[in-house]
Structures are given as C-alpha cells and as structure tokens.
Write a protein that holds these residues in place. Structure first.
Motif, mmCIF file in Angstrom:
data_model
loop_
_atom_site.group_PDB
_atom_site.id
_atom_site.type_symbol
_atom_site.label_atom_id
_atom_site.label_comp_id
_atom_site.label_asym_id
_atom_site.label_seq_id
_atom_site.Cartn_x
_atom_site.Cartn_y
_atom_site.Cartn_z
ATOM 1 N N LEU A 19 -3.343 -8.585 -3.566
ATOM 2 C CA LEU A 19 -4.885 -8.389 -3.387
ATOM 3 C C LEU A 19 -4.950 -8.356 -1.902
ATOM 4 O O LEU A 19 -5.930 -7.481 -1.478
ATOM 5 N N VAL A 20 -4.571 -9.007 -1.022
ATOM 6 C CA VAL A 20 -4.850 -9.036 0.301
ATOM 7 C C VAL A 20 -4.331 -7.717 0.886
ATOM 8 O O VAL A 20 -4.995 -7.068 1.700
ATOM 9 N N PHE A 21 -3.183 -7.192 0.616
ATOM 10 C CA PHE A 21 -2.639 -6.027 0.943
ATOM 11 C C PHE A 21 -3.398 -4.804 0.663
ATOM 12 O O PHE A 21 -3.775 -3.960 1.591
ATOM 13 N N SER A 22 -3.945 -4.636 -0.487
ATOM 14 C CA SER A 22 -5.014 -3.781 -1.242
ATOM 15 C C SER A 22 -6.348 -3.879 -0.289
ATOM 16 O O SER A 22 -6.889 -2.769 -0.114
ATOM 17 N N PHE A 23 -6.830 -4.914 -0.157
ATOM 18 C CA PHE A 23 -8.224 -5.225 0.570
ATOM 19 C C PHE A 23 -7.837 -4.621 1.951
ATOM 20 O O PHE A 23 -8.816 -4.095 2.521
ATOM 21 N N CYS A 24 -6.898 -5.155 2.813
ATOM 22 C CA CYS A 24 -6.665 -4.494 4.070
ATOM 23 C C CYS A 24 -6.488 -3.180 4.080
ATOM 24 O O CYS A 24 -6.959 -2.744 5.143
#
Length: 898
Positions: A19-24
C-alpha cells in the motif's frame, strides 16, 4: 503450517508495504521515494511496539542489575543442584522467573516478522524490476556497482551494515557487553542474508537502520515526543504543498489525502480527548479487564468474519461457477478460506498483539475503537452497498469509471456512522458495556456468521453442479452430403487487421479461399450489449427497432435475437439440426445461460468459454502461464472486503481504480484471452461429420478477439510464457495486443477450415465470420477524416467475412458494398428458406431496412446492470447517427434525433 503462519502473521505486513509503496510511487513517481516512504511508514507504525519493547528490556535490565550482587554470591558459594534450588528460591522471593529474561530479546523478536514481510514482498516485487535509482541500474537485482575479478561488489549491504553499527554503538552505550554482542552480531547476520538480495530490499533495510539511528538519537533528547510532533507537522505541511503545487493527484483525491494527513496537526487534542475518555466516561471499562477483553474479542472476531468470511462468501456465492477451476483450484471456497485466514491475521493476531502489549488505559481505547470500527463497517456493508454495476472476476467494476459517491450519499453515510459511535459511547458511559458486548457478539454470531453459512451452502451447491470439461466430446455434427451453415461470432474482431495479417502470413490467407471480406461494414453500437442483437437477429433488433418496441423488456428482446436463426433452421428449413454455443448476454447474465433453449428441444446449447481452459493448461505445460488469476484473487478478495465495509468517502482509496494498491505489474489476465482461445484451438476436436440430419446449422460464439495478449508470431501466434523481440520481429504489429489476439484467433479458425477441407466438408459449407463492433476510435490503414473526431468511427467498424457454398479463389476484399453486421442472418439464410420469418414476430428476415442507411447509437451502455428491468436503451438525442454508403466518408454520417 508455513502457509498458515504467512497468512496470519506475515501477510498483513506485506499489504502495508504494498500500500505505502504504491501510494508513494503514485505521489512522487520515483522508486527511491517509494522505498523511503515504505521504510518511514513501517518505522512509524512499529514505533509504539519498539517503545513497549524498550520498556520491557529496561525493566529486565533493572531487575537483573538489582539481583546481580546476590546472584553472584549464590553462584560463588553453591554448585550443582544446591545452586539451582537456592537460585530458584531467591527468584521466587523477588517475584522473578528465568523465562522473563526473554523480555530482553523482545526487540529482536519484533524485527523477525517485519523483516520476513519485507523480504517476501520486496524480493519479488515486479514494480522494482528495471527501475533505476542514483548509481543503481536495477532495483530488482543486486546493485553490483563494480566487480573484482568474478566477484560482484554490492555497496548497499556494506553501507547498511555501517549504519547499523553506528546505530548500535549509540543504542548500547552504557549497556552490558551481552547487549552489544547481540546488536553487532545481528548487524553481521543481516549483511550475510541480504548481500545478494535485490537493491530495493537492501535500500529499504538500510533506510530502516537509518531511521533506527535517528530513533536512538531521539531517545537522548529532553523532549523527544514534542520534537517528533513538530517534525511530523512540518513533513505533512511539505507533503500537502507538494500534492497541490505539483498536481500529482486529482483535486478530489488530493483533498481527501490532505484531510487524512492533516489529522497530525490535532494530535495533542486527540491525546487530551483520549485521557478524558479513559478517566471519565470509560472509567468502568478501564477498571474491568473482563469487560475490556470481552468487547475487544467480540469486535475482533466480528471484523474478522465480516471482512474475511461474510463479504468474500457473498461475492463467490453470487456466481460460484465463475470461481471454479481457476488455475487448477477447483473449490471456490478456497478463496473464502484464504481471505478468512488473512482477515484473522489482521484483526485477531496483530490486534491482539497490540492489545496485550499495553496496559489498561490503551486497552480501553483499543477496545472502544475496534467496537466502533465493527459497528461502522457492518452498517457500511449492509446499508451502503453502492450502485457500482457488474464486477469482473478480477474484482473490477466494468460499468463505471469511478466509485465516487455524491455529496448527499457521503453526508448520509457519515451521519449514520456518527450515530453508531454515539450509541456505543452512550452504552459505555452509562455502564452498559455488557449490553454492548452482547450486541456485538449477537450481530457477529446471528447476522454475520449466520448469513455466511448460508452463502457457503450456496457456493457448495453451485459449484458441485458445475463441471469443467475433463475430456472433449464432439458436439458440432456436420454433414458431408447435405449443407452446413456456420455462423462464427468473434466478439470485437477488427476488420482493419485482415489485410495486414494475410499479407504477413500468406499461408494463412490460403486457408480462407472463397471468402469475401466486407470492409465497408458498420455496426450499430460500440459495445456488445447493444451491438450484438442485430448480428444475431437482423434489422428488427437494431437499437432503433428495439426502442420502438417499448412495451417489451430489453432482456426479452435480447433473448429473442439469440434464438431467431436456430429456430428458423429447425422450424422453417428442411431437415436441419442446430447447435449454439455461449449465447451472448442470454437472460442478461454475464456467464452464458443455457436455460435460454430449455423450451426448444431441437436446439442444443454448449458452453465453451473457459470450460476447456483447465484442459488446455494440462496439455500445454510448456506454454502455460499458471497462477495469474488465482494469485490476484487470493490477494484482492480481502481488499474487496475492505472496500465494501469502508465509508463511501474512502472507497475510491481502497479500490484505487481496480488495482487495490497492488505492486504486481504482471497481472495481465492471460486467462481472459485463453478462455476463448482454448475453445478455438479445440474446434477440430469439437467437430465430427456424423450429423443425424441431412443439414446442420452451427452458431459458434467466441470472445478471444475481445481480450488482448501478446503472442508468438513466429509460432503462428500461439501463447507462450516467454516471448522475445526475435519471435515477433516479422509481425505487422509487434506490440499491438489487439492484433495479436485477432491473429491467434484467425489462425485457429484457419486450421479448423483446413480440417473441414480434409474431411470433404468445406465446399458444402456456408460460413459467416462476424463481430458485434470494432475497437479503436481511429484505425490505421483507413482515411478517417477530422470530422469523425466526436464519433470515433473505428469502434463501429466490425469484421464481416462470408464464404458461400462452393466458393473458390483467394479472399476478395470488397470495399464497395455497404454492409452492416445485421446482414448476417440474410447472408446465412439466402436460398435456404423461402421468405424466412422471425418466429417471434412473423416479419420477413431481409435487408430492406438498409436502404435508408443504418442508425448507429453512440451510447456507452455496455453492461446490463442499468437495463436489466428496462424497456429501451436510454441514449440521448445527440447520440444517434445515420450512415449510408461509404462509411469512411464523414459526409455520409449525419446526426439524427431519435
């Protein structure tokens, strides 16, 4: 056992990383910032755990220090069993047990699941492959900055170890030698484990160590919490400015993200509010462990069953057959149990870990928060389901471009959730927590669990009644002595590809001798729902004519169109059998509905789409790409559960345009193409020449050309797992997925035609190959002038090829005759039935309506959700164009109100 451990412990952490990787990545469009964001987020989320771990470690150190002098005396004076007995007595007097020494290792134990999750996720993350960062060429491989002989030197692991050593030196200052050895030893272990790992993973762990160093420095400050708050506010402010100044997100999305991050500003107020709640209205919950534990347990189990059992079972129960046999997984319930274990990992395992790490004050807040979350989630799931239309097997909504709700719906949803939280608050404030526990437990047991059991029974019954074909039995029975009429419907097959393909593959062109390719052909819509009925039923089923019959439901008109030709051949022609396959949108069901023919015993119906995929995989082990769909479903069904139970305002964030924040860039659905392709490849095995009647009619419907997939051009466009540039260097369109899927389909059809020739059953066969619509707005190879910009005429340019009995010669490209795909029934029936009548209306089947041109509907209705109970297609007045003669001349397209 390992799979269970992964689902319960590791999987929740991998989802946070994804989630964090995709969002960033979406926010900064930079791999380095994405990894930085993952490292920061994980460090921030684990900070409370490390604080607790540090507290326990310090308690253990203090205890060991307080007992050290007495323990040393005992060990100096006594030996053997006597020493053991006296030490045990002393520990008992000090209320200490040797097992408590494990508290000193709790910080290390915490790192194990997070490291495992990062290793699992980042080592195999396709989004990192080929991505560069500074001196690193490929984040999906070791950095290998330089070599010494044959040895590759990786700089990142060395840098990681140096940072780890520095951090350890600061952290262990003043601590016993045992702690120093543990810290430095751990650093050396990680450099060995990660030395040959992908650079992205090592960069993540290096940043983790850097954040750990910063954390250790923070511990030395006088006011670490206040400093952290100031830095967090500064970071959030910079992020918000970046989002709006850089226009990296749509305005609505940016506002939502900014609102969430802006909550950091109010952290001191949240702390004061929390303390007030704990000490005043929640004081009884604070002081009663059994009540706290009961509320927490009921809520955790309720959320587990809602997200992991109820929503997935409801999804699979809606169409058990669609989840049968996916990548060799026969039981659709597999996906339900998989989601349940993942949900249990989040709401039971990890929530319990956090709950029991803290004392009564934090436990009170956690219990109330989890109960409120369960109440809101249940309300959102049951009463705010949303009107999103049809959901594909890969859990994407196919009828809508976004899942955004309007302002009124959002306000109503927020108001309802506030009422739920208020009700729970009142029950706790007035010391009715037991009643709240009973309410949560009752809703979980009776409503969530009870309905889930019903769904499971539906799934079991549904898939037991459905069998994927294990062997092929011929169902196309042709005649060698009589006449055969074959109607081959290829969904979205594009006429523009015929000439380039035949030029590229002259040997394929030879297979289609006797055919006419009607290039000047128009369809009546750009989507199957409106475009298919005239192809099956002729001019009485164009959108114009269907709307004139406003007293009849659209679904009934759709069903009529599918039955017209098989009924005419079996009822009006002489001694014909009839078989149809995969009737398009029969009864407006996404999966073909065989019940369409239940009242017509002379018409056989077979389902081929996806039915033979499992067999195809078994027979093509060398080229099969297994696991694409099942891997996606195993992950995204849980995310779909989060989506369903989330507030309306947050659903676009969970859905993320159908990607659910996945980092897997290889989710191209091979099966969407292969489900149809496999049936085309098996056409010769579907066919025999033992017709029980003198003549035969066959309507074979196939969707292979609808879904694009790059194939191996050098192997006559067959699907293979690895395709090189060399394989496709001679392709007319090396990177056009639509062309490749078309070429693969036409090759398999051509091989079937050869099979008919070999069995002396080609000349006595009439064949139409037709599509319901085109695809591209503007097609290369044709001169569509600029006035077509609004229409996008390529979407209305379908394939139409025709071979009559005893036709000879190379394929003829006819660009002069104005045709529509509604001419299909006329081409098939000509000369076989005298004045064929529509068996439902009694009207003659002919092409006379074409004299006034074709009235094309530009409406984008392409799924039956909004038309299931409708009587007309609701196209606007400016979405109708009359076209005559040359369809490539914009002057022949005239807007017409209807």
């Amino acid at each position: 056992m390992g799979s269970v451990f992964y689902s319960l412990v590791i999987y929740p952490l991998t989802q946070i990383i994804e989630l964090v990787f995709s969002f960033c990545s979406k926010l900064f469009d930079n791999t380095g910032f994405a990894i930085l964001g993952v490292s920061f987020a994980v460090s921030l989320l684990t900070l409370p755990l490390y604080i607790v771990a540090e507290h326990w470690q310090q308690v253990e150190r203090d205890k060991q220090k307080a007992m050290k002098s007495e323990v040393d005396k005992i060990k100096a004076v006594f030996k053997g069993n006597e020493q053991y007995m006296i030490l045990t007595t002393y520990y008992r007097q000090q209320h200490y047990h040797p097992i408590m020494s494990l508290r000193s290792a709790f910080g290390l134990l915490i790192q194990i699941p997070f490291f495992t999750a990062a290793y699992t996720c980042l080592s195999n993350m396709t989004a990192l492959q080929g991505q560069s960062l500074l001196f690193i060429k490929d984040m999906g491989a070791p950095d290998s900055l330089f070599t010494i002989g044959a040895f590759h030197v990786n700089i990142l692991p060395i840098l990681m170890t140096l940072i780890n050593m520095i951090s350890g030196t600061i952290y262990t200052k003043g601590l016993p030698v045992r702690d120093k050895i543990q810290t430095y030893g751990l650093a050396l272990i990680f450099v060995v484990i990660l030395y040959d790992s992908p650079a992205g993973l090592v960069a993540y762990w290096t940043l983790n160590n850097l954040f750990s160093l910063v954390k250790n420095i923070f511990y030395k400050l006088k006011h670490p919490v206040w400093t952290l708050y100031v830095l967090a506010c500064a970071a959030v402010t910079a992020l918000i400015i970046w989002m709006f100044a850089g226009h990296v997100l749509a305005v609505k999305r940016a506002l939502l993200v900014a609102a969430v991050f802006a909550l950091v500003y109010f952290a001191p107020l949240f702390v004061k509010l929390s303390n007030y709640l704990i000490d005043k209205p929640f004081s009884r919950l604070r002081d009663n462990f059994k009540l706290r534990l009961g509320l927490f347990a009921a809520s955790a189990i309720g959320l587990t069953l809602l997200v992991g059992l109820y929503i997935p079972s409801e999804l699979v129960a809606s169409d058990p057959q669609a989840f049968y046999g996916i990548d060799g997984i026969k039981d659709p319930l597999f996906f339900v149990w998989n989601a349940l274990s993942q949900s249990a990992g989040i709401f039971i395992i990890w929530c319990s870990l956090i709950f029991f790490l803290y004392h009564e004050r934090m436990q009170t807040l956690i219990a109330f928060a989890l109960a409120s979350l369960f109440g809101m989630s249940l309300v959102n799931t049951m009463f705010f389901q949303g009107d999103y239309g049809t959901l594909s097997r890969l859990l994407k909504f196919t009828e809508i471009s976004s899942v955004d709700a309007n302002g009124t719906q959002i306000l109503l949803n927020i108001g309802t959730m506030i009422l739920v939280i208020s009700a729970f608050f009142i029950l706790i404030k007035f010391k009715l927590t037991k009643i709240l526990n009973y309410i949560v437990a009752g809703l979980t047991l009776i409503f969530v669990f009870g309905i889930s059991i019903s769904n499971i029974k539906t799934i079991s019954t549904g898939y037991n009644e459905f069998e994927v074909a294990k062997e092929i039995k011929p169902f196309i029975h042709l005649s060698k002595t009589g006449k055969n009429v074959i109607y081959l419907y290829l969904d979205r097959a594009q006429s523009r590809f015929v000439q380039p393909l035949f030029n590229e593959k002259p040997e394929l062109k030879e297979k289609f001798y006797g055919f006419i390719n009607y290039e000047n052909t128009v369809s009546f819509n750009a989507h199957t729902l409106i475009g298919a009925p005239p192809v099956y039923g002729g001019y009485e089923y164009t959108p114009e004519e269907m709307n004139k019959k406003s007293n009849q439901k659209l679904v009934d008109k759709q069903n009529e169109s599918l039955l017209i030709l098989p009924r005419i051949f079996t009822e009006q022609a002489e001694d014909y059998s009839a078989v149809i396959t995969d009737p398009t949108w029969a009864n407006y069901a996404m999966k073909p509905d065989k019940s369409l023919v239940q009242n017509y015993p002379l018409i056989d119906c077979e389902l081929t789409d996806s039915s033979y995929l499992d067999l195809w995989y078994k027979e093509h082990q060398d080229s099969a790409n297994l696991g694409v769909v099942s891997t996606t479903l195993k992950r995204d069904i849980l995310w779909y559960g989060f989506f369903r139970c989330s507030p309306l305002v947050l659903r676009p964030a969970f859905y993320n345009d159908g990607n659910y924040w996945s980092t897997n860039k290889e989710v191209d659905n091979y099966n969407d193409y292969l489900e149809g392709y496999s049936a085309l490849e098996y056409l010769p095995r579907f066919t025999d020449f033992e017709s029980k009647t003198e003549n035969a009619y066959v309507n074979f419907t196939n969707n292979a050309t609808h879904d694009g997939l790059i194939l191996n051009a050098s192997d006559n466009y067959r699907p293979t797992t690895k395709i090189s540039e060399e394989d496709n260097k001679n392709s007319a369109y090396p990177k056009d997925r639509g062309y490749h899927s078309f070429a693969g389909a036409m090759y398999r059809v051509g091989e079937w035609l050869d099979y008919l020739k070999e069995n002396g059953c080609y000349d006595n066969t009439r064949i139409v190959i037709v599509a319901d619509h085109g695809a591209e707005r503007f097609e290369d190879g044709y001169k569509w002038d600029d006035k077509f910009a609004k229409i996008g005429p390529g979407r209305y340019h379908p394939l139409l090829m025709f071979k009559d009995f005893n036709a000879k010669g190379d394929p003829v490209y006819n660009t002069e005759d104005f045709m529509t795909n509604a001419d299909t029934p006329v081409l098939l029936l000509e000369g076989l039935v005298d004045k064929p009548e529509n068996p439902f209306t009694g009207k003659i089947i002919d092409s006379s309506a074409k004299e006034k041109g074709a009235l094309v509907c530009l409406s984008n209705i392409f799924m039956p959700h909004h038309t299931r109970s409708s009587y007309i297609f609701t196209a606007s007045k400016n979405e109708w164009y009359r076209v005559k003669e040359n369809i490539f001349d914009s002057s022949n397209w005239t807007q017409e109100e209807f």
